[in-house]
Design a protein around this motif. Structure first.
Motif, PDB file in Angstrom:
ATOM      1  N   LEU A 370       0.826  -1.209   0.000  1.00 60.52           N
ATOM      2  CA  LEU A 370       0.000   0.000   0.000  1.00 60.52           C
ATOM      3  C   LEU A 370       0.861   1.260   0.000  1.00 60.52           C
ATOM      4  O   LEU A 370       0.566   2.228  -0.720  1.00 60.52           O
ATOM      5  N   THR A 371       1.937   1.273   0.798  1.00 61.84           N
ATOM      6  CA  THR A 371       2.821   2.437   0.806  1.00 61.84           C
ATOM      7  C   THR A 371       3.539   2.580  -0.531  1.00 61.84           C
ATOM      8  O   THR A 371       3.820   3.696  -0.975  1.00 61.84           O
ATOM      9  N   ALA A 372       3.850   1.441  -1.180  1.00 62.37           N
ATOM     10  CA  ALA A 372       4.494   1.519  -2.497  1.00 62.37           C
ATOM     11  C   ALA A 372       3.601   2.230  -3.505  1.00 62.37           C
ATOM     12  O   ALA A 372       4.082   2.965  -4.371  1.00 62.37           O
ATOM     13  N   ARG A 373       2.287   2.034  -3.386  1.00 63.88           N
ATOM     14  CA  ARG A 373       1.340   2.669  -4.313  1.00 63.88           C
ATOM     15  C   ARG A 373       1.018   4.108  -3.918  1.00 63.88           C
ATOM     16  O   ARG A 373       0.878   4.979  -4.781  1.00 63.88           O
ATOM     17  N   CYS A 374       0.897   4.370  -2.618  1.00 58.16           N
ATOM     18  CA  CYS A 374       0.270   5.613  -2.161  1.00 58.16           C
ATOM     19  C   CYS A 374       1.238   6.681  -1.667  1.00 58.16           C
ATOM     20  O   CYS A 374       0.842   7.849  -1.559  1.00 58.16           O
ATOM     21  N   THR A 375       2.480   6.311  -1.321  1.00 60.52           N
ATOM     22  CA  THR A 375       3.388   7.296  -0.739  1.00 60.52           C
ATOM     23  C   THR A 375       3.649   8.465  -1.681  1.00 60.52           C
ATOM     24  O   THR A 375       3.598   9.631  -1.282  1.00 60.52           O
ATOM     25  N   GLU A 376       3.922   8.162  -2.942  1.00 58.44           N
ATOM     26  CA  GLU A 376       4.241   9.221  -3.910  1.00 58.44           C
ATOM     27  C   GLU A 376       3.093  10.219  -4.093  1.00 58.44           C
ATOM     28  O   GLU A 376       3.291  11.427  -3.874  1.00 58.44           O
ATOM     29  N   PRO A 377       1.884   9.779  -4.478  1.00 55.75           N
ATOM     30  CA  PRO A 377       0.819  10.779  -4.677  1.00 55.75           C
ATOM     31  C   PRO A 377       0.446  11.516  -3.402  1.00 55.75           C
ATOM     32  O   PRO A 377       0.163  12.718  -3.432  1.00 55.75           O
ATOM     33  N   LEU A 378       0.445  10.807  -2.253  1.00 53.24           N
ATOM     34  CA  LEU A 378       0.085  11.467  -0.997  1.00 53.24           C
ATOM     35  C   LEU A 378       1.121  12.515  -0.617  1.00 53.24           C
ATOM     36  O   LEU A 378       0.780  13.645  -0.245  1.00 53.24           O
ATOM     37  N   ALA A 379       2.416  12.161  -0.723  1.00 57.27           N
ATOM     38  CA  ALA A 379       3.480  13.099  -0.350  1.00 57.27           C
ATOM     39  C   ALA A 379       3.490  14.308  -1.268  1.00 57.27           C
ATOM     40  O   ALA A 379       3.637  15.449  -0.809  1.00 57.27           O
TER      41      ALA A 379
END
Length: 417
Positions: A370-379
């Motif tokens: 989940l962090t692999a998918r979401c970290t970039e757009p969220l950050a």
């Protein structure tokens, strides 16, 4: 005859259940490791239906699973790759160890488990899951991204560090004195260095000796050699896992590719048995008391892994989007953490260490993809809003309409879907 029939029924049910869980995980597109651990919890001590007749065979299968996991990991790398990564990426490896091992050590000391448990828990929180991360990179289509070599370099350095860390842990858990432990570490370092030297200079000759056009003979020779070296290494208190890893490094070229293809199904089978075995020896009732420390460790080491990947990618000249992707991808923990915890559980260091490791891995092996998918757009969304707010306050103007075009242009994924 009756016990033999019970064994076949139990072990057959285990293998069938693992197959069904693996299919379920594939359909849900995440790692099967948490399902295997949960299966072990369900059929182990304090579980729904404890096993009896097949437990000894499962224990042997678990040992083979660890050996095959490390062998296959070694086959992924050549000695030249390891030497090159040591020269270019060692600062990232040092930062990775410092940021991610220290929280585990601190937690063990805070819980009053002592220095040996601190060393063990440090390793559990330090090492990312190469298997889970490789699968995530493939699923997300990021194998060609510019940040991927940085991610793989960190994983290689972690794997290589195990050649030093595991003998140290093995000596500590065995209760040997300082002198004996120093000898064990010296032997481990000497063997690792010798194997790397032989692999760099004579890797082709070693591979030629093992090579054969017959898949059956290649399987028997590689598997037999690996188990033999692993057994000798364990007899020398170096660690069977390190021995298997070094065998994998020594093989290269077509032999490594052929062995990888032949051994992959065996690796998956016995690795699944290994995770089940670890779950079998963890009482589900012992997890709730350590769930809060496990969750706290998961939160802290998620942030430290993201920071590690971000810094390493920034050092390599990767754009902001690639830095966040690198950090988010490194979060998953899995097979190595359980291997380390398994050594401690077998040695009987602390009754709460196994449950905490199980809960910790369960959390991060699910959270990692989940962090692999979401970290970039969220950050980028958060940092973008902060940057716009700062610019507006500085200029004394109302917020302008969002220009998403500049955000979407990413030089690290140009030409890729």
């Amino acid at each position: 005859m009756h016990s033999s029939a019970v064994f076949l029924i139990e072990f057959g049910a285990i293998i069938l259940g693992l197959g069904l869980l693996g299919r379920l995980a594939a359909r849900l597109r995440f790692s099967p490791i948490p399902l295997y651990l949960l299966a072990g919890l369900a059929f182990g001590e304090g579980g729904l239906l404890p096993l009896g007749a097949s437990e000894e065979f499962v224990a042997i299968g678990a040992e083979i699973g660890v050996v095959l996991l490390l062998l296959m990991l070694g086959l992924e790398y050549t000695a030249g790759d390891l030497v090159s990564n040591l020269k270019t990426q060692y600062p990232a490896g040092i930062l990775d160890a410092a940021l991610n091992a220290l929280p585990g050590a601190a937690m063990a000391l805070l819980l009053g488990w002592g220095p040996i448990a601190a060393v063990v828990l440090a390793g559990i929180t330090w090492i990312s899951s190469s298997g889970v991360i490789a699968k995530v990179l493939g699923d997300l289509g990021r194998l060609g991204n510019r940040e991927t070599p940085v991610i793989l370099s960190i994983l290689v350095l972690e794997d290589l560090s195990m050649a030093v860390y595991l003998p140290v842990v093995t000596a500590l858990l065995a209760g040997t004195g300082f002198a004996a432990g120093s000898v064990t570490l010296a032997v481990a370092l000497g063997v690792a260095g010798l194997v790397l030297l032989l692999a760099v200079r004579y890797g082709r000759h070693i591979s030629r000796f093992v090579s054969t056009d017959d898949p059956e003979k290649l399987l028997l020779v590689v598997l037999g050699l690996t188990l033999l070296v692993a057994g000798v290494a364990q007899q020398l208190q170096v660690s069977a896992a390190v021995g298997a890893f070094l065998v994998g490094i020594a093989l290269s070229g077509e032999v490594a590719e052929g062995a990888h293809h032949l051994l992959a199904p065996l690796r998956d089978l016995f690795a699944a048995v290994f995770f089940v075995f670890f779950g079998l020896h963890t009482d589900p009732a012992s997890i709730p008391p350590v769930l809060l420390p496990a969750l706290a460790l998961a939160v802290v080491t998620t942030l430290t892994k993201i920071a590690t990947g971000y810094w390493a990618a920034r050092r390599a000249g990767i754009s902001a989007r690639g830095r966040w992707r690198a950090g988010g991808t490194l979060v998953a923990r899995g097979e190595f953490s359980i291997v380390i915890a398994g050594l401690a559980v077998t040695a009987g260091i602390d009754s709460d260490l196994g449950p905490l490791a199980t809960a910790y891995v369960l959390i991060l092996v699910v959270l990692g993809p989940l962090t692999a998918r979401c970290t970039e757009p969220l950050a980028l969304r958060l940092t973008g809003r902060t940057a716009r707010r700062t610019a507006v306050e500085a200029a004394g103007e109302a917020p302008a309409a969002e220009d998403s075009g500049a955000v979407l242009r990413d030089p690290d994924t140009v030409g890729r879907p």
